[in-house]
Motif scaffolding. Structure first.
Motif, PDB file in Angstrom:
ATOM      1  N   ARG A  81       0.835  -1.205   0.000  1.00 39.16           N
ATOM      2  CA  ARG A  81       0.000   0.000   0.000  1.00 39.16           C
ATOM      3  C   ARG A  81       0.869   1.254   0.000  1.00 39.16           C
ATOM      4  O   ARG A  81       0.587   2.206  -0.719  1.00 39.16           O
ATOM      5  CB  ARG A  81      -0.928  -0.005   1.219  1.00 39.16           C
ATOM      6  CG  ARG A  81      -1.817   1.188   1.310  1.00 39.16           C
ATOM      7  CD  ARG A  81      -2.895   1.195   0.226  1.00 39.16           C
ATOM      8  NE  ARG A  81      -3.674   2.401   0.350  1.00 39.16           N
ATOM      9  CZ  ARG A  81      -3.839   3.289  -0.633  1.00 39.16           C
ATOM     10  NH1 ARG A  81      -3.332   3.066  -1.816  1.00 39.16           N
ATOM     11  NH2 ARG A  81      -4.544   4.365  -0.437  1.00 39.16           N
ATOM     12  N   LEU A  82       1.922   1.271   0.783  1.00 38.49           N
ATOM     13  CA  LEU A  82       2.809   2.427   0.807  1.00 38.49           C
ATOM     14  C   LEU A  82       3.469   2.616  -0.561  1.00 38.49           C
ATOM     15  O   LEU A  82       3.594   3.736  -1.047  1.00 38.49           O
ATOM     16  CB  LEU A  82       3.863   2.287   1.901  1.00 38.49           C
ATOM     17  CG  LEU A  82       4.827   3.454   2.054  1.00 38.49           C
ATOM     18  CD1 LEU A  82       4.089   4.781   2.223  1.00 38.49           C
ATOM     19  CD2 LEU A  82       5.774   3.209   3.215  1.00 38.49           C
ATOM     20  N   GLY A  83       3.866   1.530  -1.187  1.00 35.12           N
ATOM     21  CA  GLY A  83       4.436   1.621  -2.528  1.00 35.12           C
ATOM     22  C   GLY A  83       3.472   2.239  -3.523  1.00 35.12           C
ATOM     23  O   GLY A  83       3.859   3.063  -4.361  1.00 35.12           O
ATOM     24  N   ALA A  84       2.198   1.879  -3.411  1.00 38.26           N
ATOM     25  CA  ALA A  84       1.179   2.450  -4.292  1.00 38.26           C
ATOM     26  C   ALA A  84       1.031   3.948  -4.056  1.00 38.26           C
ATOM     27  O   ALA A  84       0.922   4.742  -5.003  1.00 38.26           O
ATOM     28  CB  ALA A  84      -0.154   1.739  -4.076  1.00 38.26           C
ATOM     29  N   ILE A  85       1.048   4.357  -2.791  1.00 43.07           N
ATOM     30  CA  ILE A  85       0.939   5.779  -2.446  1.00 43.07           C
ATOM     31  C   ILE A  85       2.132   6.561  -2.993  1.00 43.07           C
ATOM     32  O   ILE A  85       2.004   7.694  -3.429  1.00 43.07           O
ATOM     33  CB  ILE A  85       0.833   5.962  -0.912  1.00 43.07           C
ATOM     34  CG1 ILE A  85      -0.502   5.416  -0.406  1.00 43.07           C
ATOM     35  CG2 ILE A  85       0.995   7.426  -0.517  1.00 43.07           C
ATOM     36  CD1 ILE A  85      -0.595   5.335   1.107  1.00 43.07           C
ATOM     37  N   LEU A  86       3.290   5.921  -3.004  1.00 43.37           N
ATOM     38  CA  LEU A  86       4.517   6.583  -3.460  1.00 43.37           C
ATOM     39  C   LEU A  86       4.732   6.457  -4.967  1.00 43.37           C
ATOM     40  O   LEU A  86       5.863   6.489  -5.435  1.00 43.37           O
ATOM     41  CB  LEU A  86       5.724   6.019  -2.709  1.00 43.37           C
ATOM     42  CG  LEU A  86       5.817   6.437  -1.255  1.00 43.37           C
ATOM     43  CD1 LEU A  86       6.884   5.636  -0.536  1.00 43.37           C
ATOM     44  CD2 LEU A  86       6.105   7.922  -1.149  1.00 43.37           C
ATOM     45  N   GLY A  87       3.692   6.299  -5.706  1.00 40.51           N
ATOM     46  CA  GLY A  87       3.821   6.310  -7.163  1.00 40.51           C
ATOM     47  C   GLY A  87       4.014   4.957  -7.799  1.00 40.51           C
ATOM     48  O   GLY A  87       4.562   4.860  -8.891  1.00 40.51           O
ATOM     49  N   GLY A  88       3.608   3.914  -7.129  1.00 41.76           N
ATOM     50  CA  GLY A  88       3.671   2.586  -7.730  1.00 41.76           C
ATOM     51  C   GLY A  88       4.960   1.830  -7.485  1.00 41.76           C
ATOM     52  O   GLY A  88       5.345   0.982  -8.291  1.00 41.76           O
ATOM     53  N   LEU A  89       5.613   2.088  -6.365  1.00 43.47           N
ATOM     54  CA  LEU A  89       6.831   1.334  -6.036  1.00 43.47           C
ATOM     55  C   LEU A  89       6.471  -0.087  -5.632  1.00 43.47           C
ATOM     56  O   LEU A  89       5.455  -0.322  -4.988  1.00 43.47           O
ATOM     57  CB  LEU A  89       7.589   1.997  -4.879  1.00 43.47           C
ATOM     58  CG  LEU A  89       8.130   3.398  -5.103  1.00 43.47           C
ATOM     59  CD1 LEU A  89       8.773   3.925  -3.834  1.00 43.47           C
ATOM     60  CD2 LEU A  89       9.125   3.410  -6.240  1.00 43.47           C
ATOM     61  N   ASP A  90       7.294  -1.023  -5.981  1.00 41.83           N
ATOM     62  CA  ASP A  90       7.121  -2.412  -5.586  1.00 41.83           C
ATOM     63  C   ASP A  90       7.353  -2.551  -4.085  1.00 41.83           C
ATOM     64  O   ASP A  90       8.161  -1.806  -3.507  1.00 41.83           O
ATOM     65  CB  ASP A  90       8.125  -3.284  -6.348  1.00 41.83           C
ATOM     66  CG  ASP A  90       7.930  -4.748  -6.090  1.00 41.83           C
ATOM     67  OD1 ASP A  90       8.715  -5.304  -5.293  1.00 41.83           O
ATOM     68  OD2 ASP A  90       7.002  -5.337  -6.663  1.00 41.83           O
ATOM     69  N   HIS A  91       6.680  -3.494  -3.451  1.00 35.86           N
ATOM     70  CA  HIS A  91       6.825  -3.679  -2.000  1.00 35.86           C
ATOM     71  C   HIS A  91       8.265  -3.994  -1.608  1.00 35.86           C
ATOM     72  O   HIS A  91       8.730  -3.581  -0.556  1.00 35.86           O
ATOM     73  CB  HIS A  91       5.884  -4.777  -1.492  1.00 35.86           C
ATOM     74  CG  HIS A  91       6.306  -6.149  -1.851  1.00 35.86           C
ATOM     75  ND1 HIS A  91       6.079  -6.699  -3.107  1.00 35.86           N
ATOM     76  CD2 HIS A  91       6.975  -7.079  -1.137  1.00 35.86           C
ATOM     77  CE1 HIS A  91       6.588  -7.917  -3.134  1.00 35.86           C
ATOM     78  NE2 HIS A  91       7.134  -8.175  -1.966  1.00 35.86           N
ATOM     79  N   SER A  92       8.984  -4.701  -2.468  1.00 39.15           N
ATOM     80  CA  SER A  92      10.370  -5.039  -2.126  1.00 39.15           C
ATOM     81  C   SER A  92      11.256  -3.784  -2.159  1.00 39.15           C
ATOM     82  O   SER A  92      12.198  -3.667  -1.374  1.00 39.15           O
ATOM     83  CB  SER A  92      10.917  -6.112  -3.067  1.00 39.15           C
ATOM     84  OG  SER A  92      10.919  -5.653  -4.408  1.00 39.15           O
ATOM     85  N   THR A  93      10.943  -2.838  -3.029  1.00 36.93           N
ATOM     86  CA  THR A  93      11.666  -1.572  -3.082  1.00 36.93           C
ATOM     87  C   THR A  93      11.427  -0.777  -1.806  1.00 36.93           C
ATOM     88  O   THR A  93      12.355  -0.194  -1.233  1.00 36.93           O
ATOM     89  CB  THR A  93      11.224  -0.749  -4.308  1.00 36.93           C
ATOM     90  OG1 THR A  93      11.453  -1.529  -5.483  1.00 36.93           O
ATOM     91  CG2 THR A  93      11.959   0.570  -4.397  1.00 36.93           C
ATOM     92  N   VAL A  94      10.179  -0.757  -1.339  1.00 37.85           N
ATOM     93  CA  VAL A  94       9.823  -0.050  -0.112  1.00 37.85           C
ATOM     94  C   VAL A  94      10.552  -0.683   1.074  1.00 37.85           C
ATOM     95  O   VAL A  94      11.128   0.012   1.910  1.00 37.85           O
ATOM     96  CB  VAL A  94       8.295  -0.044   0.101  1.00 37.85           C
ATOM     97  CG1 VAL A  94       7.928   0.568   1.446  1.00 37.85           C
ATOM     98  CG2 VAL A  94       7.602   0.700  -1.035  1.00 37.85           C
ATOM     99  N   GLY A  95      10.542  -2.008   1.147  1.00 39.57           N
ATOM    100  CA  GLY A  95      11.233  -2.707   2.234  1.00 39.57           C
ATOM    101  C   GLY A  95      12.729  -2.466   2.207  1.00 39.57           C
ATOM    102  O   GLY A  95      13.357  -2.257   3.258  1.00 39.57           O
TER     103      GLY A  95
END
Length: 124
Positions: A81-95
């Motif tokens: 969800r955070l990745g989506a808020i940040l412009g479509g980042l993949d969850h692994s990128t966020v982690g």
């Protein structure tokens, strides 16, 4: 409460509940915007730059500290969800960004300063 009981309790939460921040009861999208704005301001960037997919150093730094601070204040937010808020980042990128920011704050005075200043500017 045991770890198992806590895990079971968290699993029963609805998606709408995950979208609310328990601290101050601020909607997640409002809080992330405050944090992104604070990070952008600290690094002299625009909000759009922080949300972009750019890999320039100062943009990456602003984004990863925003991710770390947001996840600390909103433990129920999923990486997806955070990745989506940040412009479509993949969850692994966020982690990965969260992990990198965490490690930097253990070893770098500049990173610690950035982290503290961004948190203060965001009011969290």
């Amino acid at each position: 409460m045991t770890k198992q009981e806590k895990a079971e309790e968290l699993q029963t939460l609805h998606v709408e509940q995950r979208e609310l921040i328990l601290i101050k009861e601020i909607p997640a999208n409002e809080l992330i915007e405050k944090i992104i704005s604070a990070a952008a301001d600290y690094y002299g960037l625009t909000i759009e730059q922080v949300k972009s997919r750019s890999r320039k150093g100062e943009i990456v730094s602003a984004r990863m500290f925003a991710i770390l601070i947001f996840l600390e204040t909103s433990p129920l937010m999923t990486l997806e969800r955070l990745g989506a808020i940040l412009g479509g980042l993949d969850h692994s990128t966020v982690g990965h960004a969260r992990n990198m920011a965490t490690e930097l704050t253990k070893t770098s005075k500049a990173a610690i300063n950035a982290y503290i200043c961004i948190k203060e500017k965001a009011g969290v």
